[in-house]
Design a protein around this motif. Structure first.
Motif, PDB file in Angstrom:
ATOM      1  N   HIS A 134       1.198   3.997  -3.171  1.00 48.05           N
ATOM      2  CA  HIS A 134       0.778   5.381  -2.931  1.00 48.05           C
ATOM      3  C   HIS A 134       1.934   6.377  -2.981  1.00 48.05           C
ATOM      4  O   HIS A 134       1.703   7.586  -2.971  1.00 48.05           O
ATOM      5  N   THR A 135       3.171   5.892  -3.007  1.00 46.47           N
ATOM      6  CA  THR A 135       4.321   6.790  -3.070  1.00 46.47           C
ATOM      7  C   THR A 135       5.153   6.583  -4.333  1.00 46.47           C
ATOM      8  O   THR A 135       6.013   7.416  -4.639  1.00 46.47           O
ATOM      9  N   GLY A 136       4.921   5.476  -5.038  1.00 50.19           N
ATOM     10  CA  GLY A 136       5.729   5.174  -6.218  1.00 50.19           C
ATOM     11  C   GLY A 136       7.103   4.636  -5.883  1.00 50.19           C
ATOM     12  O   GLY A 136       7.963   4.520  -6.760  1.00 50.19           O
ATOM     13  N   ALA A 137       7.332   4.281  -4.611  1.00 54.70           N
ATOM     14  CA  ALA A 137       8.640   3.763  -4.209  1.00 54.70           C
ATOM     15  C   ALA A 137       8.842   2.353  -4.755  1.00 54.70           C
ATOM     16  O   ALA A 137       7.896   1.568  -4.853  1.00 54.70           O
ATOM     17  N   PRO A 138      10.074   2.006  -5.125  1.00 58.26           N
ATOM     18  CA  PRO A 138      10.344   0.631  -5.562  1.00 58.26           C
ATOM     19  C   PRO A 138      10.233  -0.334  -4.393  1.00 58.26           C
ATOM     20  O   PRO A 138      10.405   0.055  -3.231  1.00 58.26           O
ATOM     21  N   TRP A 171       0.845  -1.207   0.000  1.00 61.51           N
ATOM     22  CA  TRP A 171       0.000   0.000   0.000  1.00 61.51           C
ATOM     23  C   TRP A 171       0.874   1.249   0.000  1.00 61.51           C
ATOM     24  O   TRP A 171       0.633   2.194  -0.743  1.00 61.51           O
ATOM     25  N   LEU A 172       1.915   1.242   0.828  1.00 62.69           N
ATOM     26  CA  LEU A 172       2.844   2.373   0.880  1.00 62.69           C
ATOM     27  C   LEU A 172       3.519   2.569  -0.472  1.00 62.69           C
ATOM     28  O   LEU A 172       3.619   3.702  -0.971  1.00 62.69           O
ATOM     29  N   ALA A 173       3.981   1.487  -1.089  1.00 64.35           N
ATOM     30  CA  ALA A 173       4.672   1.592  -2.379  1.00 64.35           C
ATOM     31  C   ALA A 173       3.743   2.107  -3.467  1.00 64.35           C
ATOM     32  O   ALA A 173       4.133   2.965  -4.279  1.00 64.35           O
TER      33      ALA A 173
END
Length: 243
Positions: free
Chosen positions: A172-176, A168-170
């Protein structure tokens, strides 16, 4: 012998933890990265004794997959070992953890001065909002976010449902996303006082780019890679599947 070594290791932690809790209080005004390096001295000492007293070594494969920007690491959770060792294997990290841990004497007080993501698990969907809000801040500060998607420690050879917090975090932030498999539970079992010597293998998987993927797809890809890698590296834990 393993019992004696484990008892001595527990004594070492009992001695150094209050010292670093005091250090953590003193460095509170400093920048997050600086606090991380100073308080992280506890981790360096613990890892030295894990190797030289407990006889637990580790080998890391797949470091070529580590991206050059902060990421979300989704890691198998089998013991307390990985909560210590990942601080030395990965770039500066923070964990998503239960808020109650910060209330523990000494250890929790020091933990509270580290750049962690403390959530109220009873908050339901609001807990996911807490992960995104705090996680976005930690990523912007240059920290990786480590999440144990199974939510609790599992015995070698077993699997629990992968929860969506890290994915969910990835999304919503676009983090790999970086999936991680290991066999720490072979030598440092859940809630076991006695640790046994041996070599832990930590495998870092190919990056899953979070941007443009749904939470469900990120979670599915991470689980698929981690569980396949566990079976590839440690087939002796899955004898029923090999039959």
């Amino acid at each position: 012998m393993a019992l004696i070594r484990s008892a001595l290791f527990a004594l070492v932690l009992l001695l150094i933890t209050p010292v670093f809790a005091a250090v953590a209080l003193l460095v509170t005004p400093l920048a997050p990265q600086t606090r991380y390096r100073i308080i992280g001295g506890w981790t360096s000492i613990a890892m030295w004794f894990i190797r030289h007293l407990l006889g637990i070594r580790h080998r890391v494969i797949g470091t070529e997959h580590l991206p050059d920007r902060p990421a979300v690491a989704l890691c198998k959770h089998q013991s307390a070992w990985e909560t210590i060792a990942l601080q030395r294997i990965l770039p500066p990290i923070c964990f998503v953890l239960k808020r109650e841990l910060l209330r523990l004497p000494f250890f929790g007080w020091g933990l509270a001065r580290m750049p962690m993501i403390a959530i109220d698990r009873a908050a339901g969907k609001d807990a996911l909002a807490q992960v995104v809000e705090q996680g976005r801040e930690r990523l912007a500060e240059g920290f990786w976010v480590v999440v144990f998607p199974e939510g609790t420690r599992v015995a070698p050879g077993t699997t629990r449902r992968y929860k969506p917090g890290g994915a969910w975090l990835a999304s919503h932030t676009g983090a790999p996303v970086v999936p991680i498999a290991h066999n720490a539970g072979e030598f440092w079992r859940r809630n076991a006082f006695v640790k046994t010597p041996g070599e832990i293998v930590v495998s870092i998987g190919p990056v899953i780019e979070g941007e443009g993927l749904t939470t469900e797809e990120i979670n599915r890809r991470a689980e698929q890679w981690i569980e396949a890698e566990m079976r590839r590296l440690f087939p002796h834990h899955y004898p029923a599947e090999a039959a």
